[in-house]
Write a protein that holds these residues in place. Structure first.
Motif, PDB file in Angstrom:
ATOM      1  N   UNK A 167       0.827  -1.203   0.000  1.00 54.95           N
ATOM      2  CA  UNK A 167       0.000   0.000   0.000  1.00 54.95           C
ATOM      3  C   UNK A 167       0.864   1.256   0.000  1.00 54.95           C
ATOM      4  N   UNK A 168       1.929   1.257   0.777  1.00 59.78           N
ATOM      5  CA  UNK A 168       2.822   2.419   0.799  1.00 59.78           C
ATOM      6  C   UNK A 168       3.370   2.702  -0.592  1.00 59.78           C
ATOM      7  N   UNK A 169       3.774   1.660  -1.297  1.00 64.23           N
ATOM      8  CA  UNK A 169       4.282   1.840  -2.657  1.00 64.23           C
ATOM      9  C   UNK A 169       3.212   2.293  -3.623  1.00 64.23           C
ATOM     10  N   UNK A 170       2.008   1.746  -3.491  1.00 62.97           N
ATOM     11  CA  UNK A 170       0.912   2.115  -4.392  1.00 62.97           C
ATOM     12  C   UNK A 170       0.511   3.577  -4.194  1.00 62.97           C
ATOM     13  N   UNK A 171       0.417   4.012  -2.944  1.00 61.68           N
ATOM     14  CA  UNK A 171       0.072   5.406  -2.674  1.00 61.68           C
ATOM     15  C   UNK A 171       1.160   6.330  -3.197  1.00 61.68           C
ATOM     16  N   UNK A 172       2.413   5.967  -2.945  1.00 64.80           N
ATOM     17  CA  UNK A 172       3.530   6.786  -3.407  1.00 64.80           C
ATOM     18  C   UNK A 172       3.492   6.951  -4.924  1.00 64.80           C
ATOM     19  N   UNK A 173       3.296   5.854  -5.640  1.00 66.64           N
ATOM     20  CA  UNK A 173       3.258   5.924  -7.104  1.00 66.64           C
ATOM     21  C   UNK A 173       2.091   6.778  -7.578  1.00 66.64           C
ATOM     22  N   UNK A 174       0.943   6.626  -6.927  1.00 66.64           N
ATOM     23  CA  UNK A 174      -0.255   7.356  -7.354  1.00 66.64           C
ATOM     24  C   UNK A 174      -0.122   8.854  -7.130  1.00 66.64           C
TER      25      UNK A 174
END
Length: 564
Positions: A167-174
């Motif tokens: 989730x941390x990576x997905x939010x960062x990318x978004x």
């Protein structure tokens, strides 16, 4: 559009962002200017979005003025590393860049990111290109955007921890800015077709009113200090499976001496969201802040002030409008501590991970401790990950070569070592000599001060007692001092405000106890408090809980009650 905005009513940074052509500014011209080691004034703001802070060596300030020289300019470069996980190759690249392009050290930050210090202007582009070559970047590590997203340190602890890291990576990318300026300026990639203009679908042409921070916590451990974040996620499990996240909004610690309308604030839990909606919630909360945050006064621009100005009920209703659905009621959770757990742990993958203490987050070699050399040898010879924790420490993670790692660390005196419970739970910001905001020392001073406090603790049989201690050189809160059981904030050279009453799980602000203390006065005050704690504490009672119960400081229930 520019003519429709009354720029005179807004912070000057708002016009800078708008006129920057999506974060280009005049950075290329500044970098090419051979006359000075600095960049243009406006570019110092725009460069932050690229992960760069201009600094100078304040130890040399007086001498250089006498010599009629400009300050000894250099730059801090911060690497965006969602969840804090680096490969061995990435660690080795940062180690090399520290030696060839910076001051020879690595700083592990309280946001699970790398920092390089002492990079001079003519080496900036080569350094960022070296970071990019290791499949990392620096965009959005600073600036008025979402910054490095934190998560529980090791995803191999369980399936839920792995999902939190994802989730941390997905939010960062978004939420990463979409401008092509970063690639054009630093990587020499001309990505735009002539006549085509950049577009920021989330941030628009003025980005956010102020910085924005996000963290994901997995109870019972709160090692990201989730209530200090603008937006926090608390993972909720049922029978070992992730069912969703409680949403926390409005945390933030920046404040200013003499400006009582600024204050640290803990976030509020406003509801629960299923995993498939978690990224959407992040986007919509960012949009609510973008559209409603204070763009007149940067000291009132964080999400915490937007919520306090307009009301938490208003915020929840507005968020539901942006989402098109309501958050579910928050679920029960429990935090037990916010510190790291040192030593070896076996993961669900059958591999081993070692959480190491790193004093002040500074990876360097000294006469007594060859930490940088030891970690380089581990990276060169052992198949492992390197995980940066939110407490400035390091996990050598997910390796089958436990004995080899142990042998290397023993060779250099890095591990095992005996640490007091106080030192294990310490954080210090960089402060002097490079931070322009610092009034006093922190990273360079706290280790020595702790040695003297440890002597007092030892007298009273409390050397192993875990006590959260943090020090910063100014009240901006980079080291999260307002959550500490013992917090120090620099007021002047050699003088600190002493704050007491935080707790071990990061759920309570501390309060001012005494102002502008010298070291002698600090030790005198702490000796009395420690003596009382040794004699009068309840079974299992933490130091912060004790000082609140005994009335040394009053419990603060909201940031507006906080006073410097």
């Amino acid at each position: 559009m520019s003519k429709q905005i009354d720029w005179s009513k807004l912070s000057e940074v708002e016009k800078l962002k708008y006129d920057s052509n999506y974060l280009r500014g005049t950075l290329e011209q500044s970098l090419a200017d051979p006359v000075t080691g600095a960049i243009a004034d406006g570019d110092t703001q725009i460069s932050k979005f690229h992960g760069i802070y201009q600094q100078h060596d304040r130890d040399l300030e007086k001498e250089r003025k006498q010599q009629k020289l400009e300050p000894a300019w250099s730059f801090l470069i911060r690497v965006r590393l969602p969840g804090g996980i680096a490969s061995r190759e990435q660690w080795l690249q940062m180690d090399r860049l520290a030696d060839t392009h910076a001051n020879g050290t690595l700083k592990l930050t309280t946001r699970q990111a790398f920092q390089l210090h002492g990079v001079i202007k003519r080496k900036l582009k080569a350094t960022i290109q070296g970071i990019n070559a290791a499949l990392m970047d620096t965009i959005a590590a600073c600036g008025d955007v979402n910054r490095n997203v934190m998560s529980f340190a090791n995803p191999e602890e369980s399936e839920v921890h792995a999902q939190a890291y994802q989730l941390a990576g997905d939010i960062s990318a978004h939420l990463t800015p979409q401008t092509t300026a970063y690639h054009e300026i630093w990587l020499d990639e001309k990505l735009l077709v002539d006549g085509k203009k950049d577009y920021e679908p989330i941030y628009g042409d003025r980005y956010l009113p102020r910085k924005f921070k996000i963290g994901v916590a997995v109870p019972p451990y709160n090692d990201v200090d989730v209530f200090s974040q603008d937006l926090g996620y608390i993972a909720i499990q049922e029978k070992g499976k992730l069912v969703g996240y409680n949403i926390v909004v409005g945390g933030g610690f920046g404040s200013t001496f003499g400006v009582p309308e600024t204050y640290p604030r803990l976030g509020d839990v406003i509801g629960f969201v299923r995993p498939d909606k978690a990224v959407d919630v992040a986007e919509k909360i960012v949009l609510v802040q973008k559209d409603n945050g204070n763009r007149q006064n940067r000291k009132q621009a964080r999400l915490k002030y937007t919520i306090d100005r307009l009301g938490l009920d208003w915020f929840k209703a507005e968020l539901n409008k942006y989402l098109g659905y309501d958050l579910e009621p928050a679920r029960d959770y429990h935090f037990s501590r916010n510190g790291d757990r040192y030593g070896w742990v076996k993961g669900r993958n059958g591999k081993w991970s070692l959480n190491l203490f790193v004093e002040g987050g500074r990876v360097k070699d000294t006469d007594s401790l060859k930490l940088k050399t030891a970690l380089r040898e581990v990276a060169e010879t052992v198949d492992a990950q390197f995980i940066l924790t939110g407490n400035q420490n390091l996990i050598i993670a997910n390796t089958d070569e436990k004995e080899k790692v142990s042998t290397i660390l023993r060779k250099y005196g890095v591990w095992p070592i005996q640490l007091s419970g106080l030192r294990q739970n310490s954080i210090a910001c960089v402060a002097l000599n490079t931070c322009s905001l610092a009034f006093a020392e922190a990273e360079r001073y706290l280790p020595d001060l702790m040695t003297k406090i440890e002597a007092i603790l030892d007298e009273y049989g409390l050397l192993k007692e875990e006590i959260v201690i943090r020090m910063t050189g100014c009240p901006n809160g980079c080291g999260r001092p307002y959550l500490a059981e013992i917090g120090f904030i620099g007021k002047a050279p050699g003088r600190y405000n002493l704050y007491l009453g935080g707790n071990r799980n990061g759920t309570r602000l501390n309060a001012l106890y005494k102002e502008t203390l010298s070291e002698e006065e600090i030790l005198k005050e702490l000796r009395q408090l420690i003596a009382g704690y040794a004699k009068e504490r309840n079974a299992g009672e933490g130091f912060g809980d004790f000082v609140v119960r005994k009335g040394y400081v009053k419990e603060i229930t909201h940031g507006k009650e906080f006073k410097h």
